[in-house]
Design an enzyme around this catalytic site. Structure first.
Site, PDB file in Angstrom:
ATOM      1  N   SER A  74       0.851  -1.199   0.000  1.00 20.05           N
ATOM      2  CA  SER A  74       0.000   0.000   0.000  1.00 20.05           C
ATOM      3  C   SER A  74       0.878   1.237   0.000  1.00 20.05           C
ATOM      4  O   SER A  74       2.004   1.213   0.507  1.00 20.05           O
ATOM      5  CB  SER A  74      -0.874   0.017   1.257  1.00 20.05           C
ATOM      6  OG  SER A  74      -0.082   0.247   2.403  1.00 20.05           O
ATOM      7  N   ASP A  75       0.364   2.304  -0.565  1.00 19.61           N
ATOM      8  CA  ASP A  75       1.003   3.593  -0.317  1.00 19.61           C
ATOM      9  C   ASP A  75       0.833   3.862   1.182  1.00 19.61           C
ATOM     10  O   ASP A  75       0.030   3.206   1.863  1.00 19.61           O
ATOM     11  CB  ASP A  75       0.386   4.700  -1.174  1.00 19.61           C
ATOM     12  CG  ASP A  75       1.346   5.877  -1.357  1.00 19.61           C
ATOM     13  OD1 ASP A  75       2.270   6.033  -0.527  1.00 19.61           O
ATOM     14  OD2 ASP A  75       1.178   6.647  -2.327  1.00 19.61           O
ATOM     15  N   TRP A  76       1.587   4.809   1.710  1.00 17.90           N
ATOM     16  CA  TRP A  76       1.636   5.030   3.154  1.00 17.90           C
ATOM     17  C   TRP A  76       0.302   5.575   3.677  1.00 17.90           C
ATOM     18  O   TRP A  76       0.007   6.734   3.492  1.00 17.90           O
ATOM     19  CB  TRP A  76       2.799   5.961   3.469  1.00 17.90           C
ATOM     20  CG  TRP A  76       4.096   5.249   3.715  1.00 17.90           C
ATOM     21  CD1 TRP A  76       4.925   5.412   4.793  1.00 17.90           C
ATOM     22  CD2 TRP A  76       4.725   4.244   2.906  1.00 17.90           C
ATOM     23  NE1 TRP A  76       6.006   4.564   4.695  1.00 17.90           N
ATOM     24  CE2 TRP A  76       5.910   3.835   3.564  1.00 17.90           C
ATOM     25  CE3 TRP A  76       4.392   3.604   1.706  1.00 17.90           C
ATOM     26  CZ2 TRP A  76       6.770   2.853   3.056  1.00 17.90           C
ATOM     27  CZ3 TRP A  76       5.239   2.627   1.196  1.00 17.90           C
ATOM     28  CH2 TRP A  76       6.409   2.268   1.873  1.00 17.90           C
TER      29      TRP A  76
END
Ligand SMILES: *[C@@H]1O[C@H](CO)[C@@H](O)[C@H](O)[C@H]1NC(C)=O
Ligand SMILES: *[C@@H]1O[C@H](CO)[C@@H](O)[C@H](O)[C@H]1NC(C)=O
Ligand SMILES: *[C@@H]1O[C@H](CO)[C@@H](O)[C@H](O)[C@H]1NC(C)=O
Ligand SMILES: *[C@@H]1O[C@H](CO)[C@@H](O)[C@H](O)[C@H]1NC(C)=O
Ligand SMILES: *[C@@H]1O[C@H](CO)[C@@H](O)[C@H](O)[C@H]1NC(C)=O
Length: 737
Positions: free
Chosen positions: A251-253
């Site tokens: 996932s992106d952050w």
């Protein structure tokens, strides 16, 4: 210097012979499956879960698994160098690598970034970027990627990933999918039609998967109203089934929103492990995933698959054998215990130099040789007096612009400003330098009046939305030069007849005011060139090399001509479909100021003898799914050739470009689309054969009804030229069922 550069390129060419294929993945999977059986459930959960924000030395870290000697994986930004560490090399941004149109430089840049990552113990380098693709000219992060054209972006993805991964680090293709703006990025839905999705936004990721990229990052935004990191349609179906991706999706952050749905949709790793905007407890995986599996909401096989994918990527890159320990911490200034910079400054300089785009050169005012006096004007000519790293994550536009802002940055070990480099050169040429390094128009006019030639520096900046700079919340508020750049140029042009304008910019800038000044004889487009900015500029301005960059996007006469831009909305319908950038200008009959693919040289090139050798049959691409898509899609179907001659009197490099127009039997398609390019280095009067290899994909459109890539039957149009509008040779070929 020059010799050094040759040795850099020769080394990378040799390394390149080693490339990982499907066989590499098969072997890696065998190892991963064996290792999986040695892990207990806690260790499996730890491998897929981040240790929380700032819980380890890197921006992302997972838990180690001692039973198989698996480390706490280190994941680190950025696409242009190792973030939050020093010393590192601050390379030219992706958009400059794109502007070189030079495959070997894209590779060399990727290899050098990869070597620094590995040297610092980074397991996963969070780049390169193909999303944003750049459909919004004002989108804040378009400079992190390579080009708004999917073909050019795809080649750059492939070369960069091979460079990084041949150096031993895992690359991460991001952001998947439709992450085209910063405003509302965590809530906006990118509702992309199936055809535009495939032919524009998915395309460069196909190259990434084909290049065996180890990991992919799902984006903040929603796609068709579902979060990217919870979308079965884009993770399981599109990325893993249709593109045959064998690595893992992280996932992106903070882009994960649920425990179960994300797991079922195909997410394999959560980053950074906790929500860094909310109080502790907002952890979706870790013990919550363990509970979900125990409760039967997520099958055990899904967790095993996540772990297998992550381990396979680790084995694919041989990171199980003697990989360096992490040698810095992101949270205390980043001082590293090793110096990994090697001679990478020379790679940075060549990429910066060969990405300089000469837009205008009336009366051959460039190259300058031995001017008696030069006025150097504008705050963009000098380094920020507070230092090149004075603003956290480069979140200000003070001094010369050599990088955008946000997480896609690195610390400058040094920054050679234009003035520094021009001053060094002027000592050799005996030139008097008159400076006015503010943006004050009165001082600028005075300096301009006192010199033979005036060089004015202007810029335009953008970045990631968590920082606002001069009122720009990531995305740009407009496409005008910052700091009153138009007025600065006007003031100079009123006092000097030989004005050279140098532009540092993250993306297109409207240049009409500047072009309208008769005394502006030259316009030099330097993009955001990284630490070697001034040296690269001097290499070109003084004629050590001819400029050879070409625009990786269109420069319009007015912002509205693009027909796209970031939206203050919760939905972007992508209603322009396939018609972005030059595809739109061509279709709508709009005349740009400087078209996609444009750039002048100090020499001239002549094109002749088009050769068309295409043996494709019409119809859909079939075959087993290999990394990238159906195998047949990547099969060669011929080549188009042309003779290119340096018809001028100095050496130079030309980017010969191939555009294809589909037959009328295809559904409505842009009149021409880039399907080949080659950068040719030619001595004066030298000729060479440009050859553009075609695959089935290059002749295909995505057929929504059958869900297949199809080569249409009929007559294809072939355009070979020096830009998307400077077409020198044309031809056709016919494809039948
Ligand atoms: C799992 O394995 C690790 C490493 O061998 C060990 O420290 C841990 O106690 C084990 N956990 C369980 C629940 O068995
Ligand atoms: C999004 O919705 C459009 C319109 O229904 C459809 O054509 C497209 O395939 C969908 N995209 C994905 C990735 O599901
Ligand atoms: C990092 O190195 C710089 C330059 O050597 C030094 O000035 C600074 O104090 C160091 N910072 C830390 C946290 O060690
Ligand atoms: C950047 O420039 C602005 C305007 O001159 C100034 O207020 C600010 O302090 C500068 N910031 C840094 C870090 O240099
Ligand atoms: C996007 O499309 C939907 C469905 O067709 C429509 O209701 C909505 O108004 C559109 N949004 C914009 C911003 O055009």
């Amino acid at each position: 210097m020059i010799q050094l550069l040759f040795s850099v390129l020769a080394t990378t060419a040799a390394v390149r012979a080693y490339s990982l294929g499907s066989a590499g993945w098969d072997a890696a999977y065998s190892k991963a499956e064996r290792a999986l059986h040695k892990l207990n459930q806690t260790e499996k959960i730890g491998i897929v879960t981040g240790v929380t924000w700032e819980g380890g030395p890197c921006v992302g870290n997972t838990y180690s698994a001692e039973s198989i000697g698996y480390p706490s994986l280190c994941l680190q930004d950025s696409p242009l160098g190792v973030r939050d560490a020093n010393p590192v090399t601050a390379f030219p941004a992706g958009i400059n690598a794109g502007a070189t149109w030079d495959r070997s430089l894209m590779y060399a840049r990727g290899a050098a970034i990869g070597a620094e990552s590995k040297g610092l113990g980074v397991n996963v380098q969070l780049g390169p970027v193909a999303g944003p693709l750049g459909k919004n000219p004002d989108g804040g992060r378009i400079w992190e990627g390579f080009s708004v054209d999917p073909y050019l972006s795809g080649i750059a993805m492939e070369e960069t990933i091979q460079g990084m991964q041949n150096s031993g680090v895992q690359a991460c293709a991001k952001h998947w999918l439709g992450n085209e703006q910063e405003h509302n990025r965590e809530t906006i839905s990118s509702n992309i039609g199936d055809r535009a999705a495939h032919e524009l936004y998915v395309w460069p990721f196909m190259n990434a998967v084909k290049a065996n990229v180890a990991s992919v990052m799902c984006s903040y935004n929603k796609v068709n109203e579902t979060w990217s990191c919870e979308s079965d349609a884009i993770l399981n179906k599109l990325m893993k089934d249709e593109l045959g991706f064998r690595g893992y999706v992280m996932s992106d952050w903070n882009a994960q929103h649920t425990t179960v749905n994300s797991a079922l949709a195909g997410l394999d790793m959560t980053m950074p492990g906790s929500d860094f905007n909310s109080p502790p407890g907002s952890i979706f995986w870790g013990v919550n995933l363990q509970d979900a599996i125990a409760a039967g909401s997520v099958p055990q096989a899904r967790l095993d698959n996540m772990v297998t994918r992550i381990l396979a990527a680790w084995y694919l890159l041989d990171q199980d054998e003697g990989y360096p320990e992490v040698a810095f911490s992101s949270w205390n200034g980043g001082n590293a215990s090793v110096d990994v910079t090697d001679d990478h400054g020379s790679v940075a300089r060549v990429v910066a130099r060969d990405s300089v785009i000469l837009l205008k050169n009336q009366g051959k005012v460039l190259p300058i040789t031995r001017p008696k006096s030069l006025a150097i004007i504008g705050s963009d000519a000098v380094v920020n007096p507070n230092g090149p790293n004075a603003c956290s994550d480069r979140g200000c536009d003070n001094g010369t612009l050599a990088m955008g802002w946000g997480s896609g940055t690195a610390q400058f070990p040094y920054l050679v400003s234009p003035l520094d480099a021009i001053q060094a050169q002027s000592e050799r040429t005996g030139t008097k330098i008159i400076q006015s390094t503010t943006d004050d128009t009165i001082a600028a006019a005075k300096a301009a009046a006192a010199a033979e030639t005036a060089v004015v520096f202007i810029n335009s900046d953008s970045g990631e939305g968590y920082i606002t700079v001069e009122g720009n919340e990531g995305d740009r508020n407009n496409l005008d030069p910052w700091h009153n750049g138009n007025a600065l140029v006007e003031a100079v042009a009123a006092e000097n007849k030989n004005v050279i304008v140098v532009v540092h910019s993250v993306g297109p800038v409207i240049l009409e005011t500047i072009v309208a000044q008769p005394n502006v004889k030259a316009i030099v487009w330097a993009g955001i060139p990284g630490q070697e900015s001034g040296n690269a500029l001097v290499d070109v301005m003084y004629g050590a090399v001819s400029p050879s960059g070409k625009l990786p996007y269109t420069i319009a006469k007015q912002r509205s001509d693009y027909g796209t831009g970031w939206l203050n909305a919760e939905v972007d319908n992508f209603s322009e479909g396939l018609f972005i950038d030059y595809r739109h200008f061509d279709e709508s009959g709009l005349v740009p100021r400087y078209e996609f693919g444009y750039g002048l040289s100090y020499t001239t090139f002549a094109y002749s003898a088009i050769g068309i050798h295409v043996f494709a049959a019409a119809g859909p691409s079939t075959g087993p799914i290999i990394p990238g898509g159906p195998s047949e899609l990547f099969e060669p179907v011929g080549a188009i050739t042309a003779l290119v001659r340096n018809s001028g009197s100095v050496s130079g490099s030309e980017v010969a470009q191939l555009y294809i127009g589909l037959p009328d039997s295809a559904p409505r398609t842009p009149p021409k689309q880039l399907r080949g390019f080659q950068k040719l280095k030619l001595a004066a009067k030298q000729s060479t054969l440009a050859s553009f290899e075609l695959t089935r994909r290059d002749l295909s459109y995505w057929d929504v009804a059958t869900q297949k890539w199809v080569v249409p039957s009929g007559t294809f149009k072939v355009y070979i030229g020096s830009s998307s509008r400077d077409i020198r040779l044309q031809g056709t070929f016919t494809v039948k069922w």
